[in-house]
Design a protein around this motif. Structure first.
Motif, PDB file in Angstrom:
ATOM      1  N   ARG A 179    -108.261 -37.837 -11.066  1.00 34.48           N
ATOM      2  CA  ARG A 179    -108.873 -37.398 -12.314  1.00 34.48           C
ATOM      3  C   ARG A 179    -109.323 -38.584 -13.173  1.00 34.48           C
ATOM      4  NH1 ARG A 179    -104.787 -33.506 -11.668  1.00 34.48           N
ATOM      5  NH2 ARG A 179    -103.348 -34.440 -13.167  1.00 34.48           N
ATOM      6  N   VAL A 180    -108.544 -39.683 -13.135  1.00 39.75           N
ATOM      7  CA  VAL A 180    -108.949 -40.877 -13.884  1.00 39.75           C
ATOM      8  C   VAL A 180    -110.212 -41.468 -13.274  1.00 39.75           C
ATOM      9  CG1 VAL A 180    -108.300 -43.226 -14.522  1.00 39.75           C
ATOM     10  CG2 VAL A 180    -106.615 -41.397 -14.673  1.00 39.75           C
ATOM     11  N   GLU A 181    -110.261 -41.561 -11.954  1.00 41.80           N
ATOM     12  CA  GLU A 181    -111.440 -42.121 -11.289  1.00 41.80           C
ATOM     13  C   GLU A 181    -112.697 -41.307 -11.577  1.00 41.80           C
ATOM     14  OE1 GLU A 181    -110.906 -42.698  -7.123  1.00 41.80           O
ATOM     15  OE2 GLU A 181    -109.570 -44.432  -7.375  1.00 41.80           O
ATOM     16  N   ARG A 182    -112.559 -40.014 -11.709  1.00 41.48           N
ATOM     17  CA  ARG A 182    -113.711 -39.148 -11.956  1.00 41.48           C
ATOM     18  C   ARG A 182    -114.069 -39.069 -13.442  1.00 41.48           C
ATOM     19  NH1 ARG A 182    -112.749 -33.792 -10.520  1.00 41.48           N
ATOM     20  NH2 ARG A 182    -114.987 -33.459 -10.258  1.00 41.48           N
ATOM     21  N   GLY A 183    -113.290 -39.739 -14.298  1.00 46.01           N
ATOM     22  CA  GLY A 183    -113.581 -39.730 -15.726  1.00 46.01           C
ATOM     23  C   GLY A 183    -113.164 -38.459 -16.420  1.00 46.01           C
ATOM     24  N   ILE A 184    -112.302 -37.675 -15.774  1.00 42.33           N
ATOM     25  CA  ILE A 184    -111.868 -36.399 -16.343  1.00 42.33           C
ATOM     26  C   ILE A 184    -110.656 -36.584 -17.251  1.00 42.33           C
ATOM     27  CG2 ILE A 184    -110.867 -34.142 -15.770  1.00 42.33           C
ATOM     28  CD1 ILE A 184    -112.559 -34.217 -13.216  1.00 42.33           C
ATOM     29  N   SER A 185    -109.716 -37.456 -16.838  1.00 43.03           N
ATOM     30  CA  SER A 185    -108.502 -37.680 -17.612  1.00 43.03           C
ATOM     31  C   SER A 185    -108.455 -39.102 -18.138  1.00 43.03           C
ATOM     32  CB  SER A 185    -107.254 -37.418 -16.745  1.00 43.03           C
ATOM     33  OG  SER A 185    -107.113 -36.050 -16.471  1.00 43.03           O
ATOM     34  N   SER A 186    -107.917 -39.256 -19.338  1.00 42.55           N
ATOM     35  CA  SER A 186    -107.704 -40.570 -19.915  1.00 42.55           C
ATOM     36  C   SER A 186    -106.261 -40.978 -19.655  1.00 42.55           C
ATOM     37  CB  SER A 186    -107.978 -40.532 -21.420  1.00 42.55           C
ATOM     38  OG  SER A 186    -107.781 -41.801 -21.984  1.00 42.55           O
ATOM     39  N   PRO A 187    -106.020 -42.089 -18.969  1.00 39.65           N
ATOM     40  CA  PRO A 187    -104.654 -42.486 -18.638  1.00 39.65           C
ATOM     41  C   PRO A 187    -103.885 -42.953 -19.863  1.00 39.65           C
ATOM     42  CG  PRO A 187    -106.158 -44.226 -18.045  1.00 39.65           C
ATOM     43  CD  PRO A 187    -107.012 -43.057 -18.479  1.00 39.65           C
ATOM     44  N   THR A 188    -102.576 -42.785 -19.832  1.00 34.87           N
ATOM     45  CA  THR A 188    -101.721 -43.319 -20.892  1.00 34.87           C
ATOM     46  C   THR A 188    -101.500 -44.804 -20.640  1.00 34.87           C
ATOM     47  OG1 THR A 188     -99.693 -42.868 -19.673  1.00 34.87           O
ATOM     48  CG2 THR A 188    -100.537 -41.107 -21.090  1.00 34.87           C
ATOM     49  N   ALA A 189    -100.891 -45.493 -21.613  1.00 31.61           N
ATOM     50  CA  ALA A 189    -100.607 -46.913 -21.458  1.00 31.61           C
ATOM     51  C   ALA A 189     -99.651 -47.153 -20.292  1.00 31.61           C
ATOM     52  CB  ALA A 189    -100.011 -47.465 -22.758  1.00 31.61           C
ATOM     53  N   THR A 190     -98.671 -46.263 -20.124  1.00 29.19           N
ATOM     54  CA  THR A 190     -97.721 -46.416 -19.021  1.00 29.19           C
ATOM     55  C   THR A 190     -98.421 -46.314 -17.675  1.00 29.19           C
ATOM     56  OG1 THR A 190     -95.882 -45.554 -20.330  1.00 29.19           O
ATOM     57  CG2 THR A 190     -95.664 -45.432 -17.936  1.00 29.19           C
ATOM     58  N   ILE A 191     -99.334 -45.350 -17.542  1.00 32.35           N
ATOM     59  CA  ILE A 191    -100.076 -45.198 -16.285  1.00 32.35           C
ATOM     60  C   ILE A 191    -100.966 -46.403 -16.045  1.00 32.35           C
ATOM     61  CG2 ILE A 191    -101.940 -43.867 -15.196  1.00 32.35           C
ATOM     62  CD1 ILE A 191    -100.593 -41.345 -16.245  1.00 32.35           C
ATOM     63  N   LEU A 192    -101.627 -46.922 -17.097  1.00 28.18           N
ATOM     64  CA  LEU A 192    -102.435 -48.129 -16.942  1.00 28.18           C
ATOM     65  C   LEU A 192    -101.579 -49.298 -16.466  1.00 28.18           C
ATOM     66  CD1 LEU A 192    -104.943 -48.354 -19.928  1.00 28.18           C
ATOM     67  CD2 LEU A 192    -105.462 -48.048 -17.511  1.00 28.18           C
ATOM     68  N   GLY A 193    -100.382 -49.417 -17.012  1.00 24.42           N
ATOM     69  CA  GLY A 193     -99.490 -50.494 -16.600  1.00 24.42           C
ATOM     70  C   GLY A 193     -99.120 -50.400 -15.139  1.00 24.42           C
ATOM     71  N   ARG A 194     -98.870 -49.195 -14.664  1.00 22.40           N
ATOM     72  CA  ARG A 194     -98.522 -49.001 -13.253  1.00 22.40           C
ATOM     73  C   ARG A 194     -99.712 -49.304 -12.343  1.00 22.40           C
ATOM     74  NH1 ARG A 194     -93.839 -46.371 -11.866  1.00 22.40           N
ATOM     75  NH2 ARG A 194     -92.512 -45.751 -13.617  1.00 22.40           N
ATOM     76  N   LEU A 195    -100.888 -48.871 -12.744  1.00 26.28           N
ATOM     77  CA  LEU A 195    -102.080 -49.107 -11.922  1.00 26.28           C
ATOM     78  C   LEU A 195    -102.434 -50.589 -11.890  1.00 26.28           C
ATOM     79  CD1 LEU A 195    -104.265 -46.066 -13.036  1.00 26.28           C
ATOM     80  CD2 LEU A 195    -103.151 -46.373 -10.814  1.00 26.28           C
ATOM     81  N   SER A 196    -102.360 -51.263 -13.040  1.00 22.73           N
ATOM     82  CA  SER A 196    -102.676 -52.690 -13.069  1.00 22.73           C
ATOM     83  C   SER A 196    -101.691 -53.467 -12.213  1.00 22.73           C
ATOM     84  CB  SER A 196    -102.674 -53.215 -14.509  1.00 22.73           C
ATOM     85  OG  SER A 196    -101.378 -53.159 -15.075  1.00 22.73           O
ATOM     86  N   GLY A 197    -100.409 -53.088 -12.280  1.00 19.65           N
ATOM     87  CA  GLY A 197     -99.402 -53.764 -11.459  1.00 19.65           C
ATOM     88  C   GLY A 197     -99.657 -53.595  -9.979  1.00 19.65           C
ATOM     89  N   ALA A 198    -100.126 -52.414  -9.569  1.00 21.80           N
ATOM     90  CA  ALA A 198    -100.413 -52.160  -8.158  1.00 21.80           C
ATOM     91  C   ALA A 198    -101.534 -53.066  -7.652  1.00 21.80           C
ATOM     92  CB  ALA A 198    -100.799 -50.697  -7.954  1.00 21.80           C
ATOM     93  N   PHE A 199    -102.499 -53.374  -8.527  1.00 21.64           N
ATOM     94  CA  PHE A 199    -103.621 -54.223  -8.135  1.00 21.64           C
ATOM     95  C   PHE A 199    -103.352 -55.713  -8.369  1.00 21.64           C
ATOM     96  CE2 PHE A 199    -106.155 -50.264  -8.991  1.00 21.64           C
ATOM     97  CZ  PHE A 199    -106.613 -50.101  -7.686  1.00 21.64           C
ATOM     98  N   GLY A 200    -102.186 -56.037  -8.937  1.00 20.82           N
ATOM     99  CA  GLY A 200    -101.885 -57.426  -9.233  1.00 20.82           C
ATOM    100  C   GLY A 200    -102.688 -57.961 -10.395  1.00 20.82           C
ATOM    101  N   LEU A 201    -103.029 -57.088 -11.356  1.00 24.55           N
ATOM    102  CA  LEU A 201    -103.818 -57.462 -12.523  1.00 24.55           C
ATOM    103  C   LEU A 201    -103.020 -57.216 -13.793  1.00 24.55           C
ATOM    104  CD1 LEU A 201    -107.155 -55.642 -11.555  1.00 24.55           C
ATOM    105  CD2 LEU A 201    -106.624 -58.065 -11.199  1.00 24.55           C
ATOM    106  N   THR A 202    -103.431 -57.873 -14.878  1.00 25.92           N
ATOM    107  CA  THR A 202    -102.894 -57.508 -16.180  1.00 25.92           C
ATOM    108  C   THR A 202    -103.638 -56.262 -16.652  1.00 25.92           C
ATOM    109  OG1 THR A 202    -104.500 -58.801 -17.447  1.00 25.92           O
ATOM    110  CG2 THR A 202    -102.513 -59.952 -16.706  1.00 25.92           C
ATOM    111  N   VAL A 203    -103.103 -55.590 -17.664  1.00 27.99           N
ATOM    112  CA  VAL A 203    -103.778 -54.409 -18.202  1.00 27.99           C
ATOM    113  C   VAL A 203    -105.150 -54.796 -18.744  1.00 27.99           C
ATOM    114  CG1 VAL A 203    -103.697 -52.628 -19.982  1.00 27.99           C
ATOM    115  CG2 VAL A 203    -101.621 -53.202 -18.710  1.00 27.99           C
ATOM    116  N   SER A 204    -105.234 -55.961 -19.403  1.00 21.10           N
ATOM    117  CA  SER A 204    -106.519 -56.409 -19.935  1.00 21.10           C
ATOM    118  C   SER A 204    -107.545 -56.605 -18.831  1.00 21.10           C
ATOM    119  CB  SER A 204    -106.339 -57.725 -20.709  1.00 21.10           C
ATOM    120  OG  SER A 204    -105.548 -57.527 -21.855  1.00 21.10           O
TER     121      SER A 204
END
Length: 224
Positions: free
Chosen positions: A69-94
């Motif tokens: 849903r985030v990829e399709r632009g349907i849902s806006s992720p929370t900060a916690t979800i952004l943190g988990r996704l950035s960590g999976a990619f080895g990136l900072t949230v910024s």
């Protein structure tokens, strides 16, 4: 595998992402340009790594349905979800939020751009749809550190997993208000002017237990 996180609304529901009903309800804004760009960036990062939705879900602890849903632009992720996704990619949230590479190269004739100036009125920001937590980048994508201003409303908290802190150094400076910082099992209370440097990656909770908004600056030196 880490605990799977989904959006707070409709707990337990995993509707077909291609069904029109998936675009209804809550704080979702499918026509929002920033939200669509974030979804496109997330999908591009996943494609570059040749990960399926299931593989990213396993790496991040975010449900497959939510990622879709985030990829399709349907849902806006929370900060916690952004943190988990950035960590999976080895990136900072910024880094995950940054769209600078998609912008045109500034014209040298623009005096602000030539001097690296960013006017407050034109600054981008991102707001957590669940808590109202707002982060605004103070540094560009080319700067060797992430410098971010955060505003955390009274009575709110935001949690980030240890995976979101896979970088060299991390410093937090409180500008206004009071911030409770829980790092692992230890909690530290910081007031205006206080700062703290974090050590090894750990689960972190930013909490504003006061009656006034808290404003703080986060400086992250990226992993090389």
């Amino acid at each position: 595998m880490s605990h799977i996180v989904d959006e707070p609304e409709g707990a337990g529901a995993t509707p077909d992402a291609d069904h029109p009903d998936a675009e209804r309800g809550g704080p979702e804004h499918p026509d929002d340009a920033d939200q669509r760009r974030l979804g496109q960036r997330l999908q591009r990062l996943r494609t570059e790594r040749r990960w399926s939705l299931t593989e990213l879900a396993e790496e991040s602890g975010v449900s497959r349905a939510m990622i879709n849903r985030v990829e399709r632009g349907i849902s806006s992720p929370t900060a916690t979800i952004l943190g988990r996704l950035s960590g999976a990619f080895g990136l900072t949230v910024s880094q995950l939020l940054d769209d600078a590479l998609e912008h045109e190269v500034p014209r040298a004739s623009d005096p602000d751009e030539a001097r690296g100036i960013q006017r407050a009125a034109s600054a981008d920001s991102w707001t957590d749809p669940e808590t109202g937590y707002r982060r605004r980048p103070l540094s560009s994508a080319d700067f060797p550190a992430d410098v971010t201003e955060v505003r955390l409303p009274a009575g709110r908290e935001v949690a980030y997993p240890a995976s979101a802190y896979a970088f060299l150094r991390h410093c937090i400076w409180v500008v206004d208000g009071t911030l409770e910082l829980q790092v692992g099992e230890a909690t530290t209370r910081l007031g205006a002017g206080d700062r703290i440097e974090l050590g090894e990656p750990a689960d972190v909770v930013y909490r504003n237990a006061g009656d006034e908004p808290c404003r703080y600056v986060v400086v992250v030196v990226r992993q090389r």
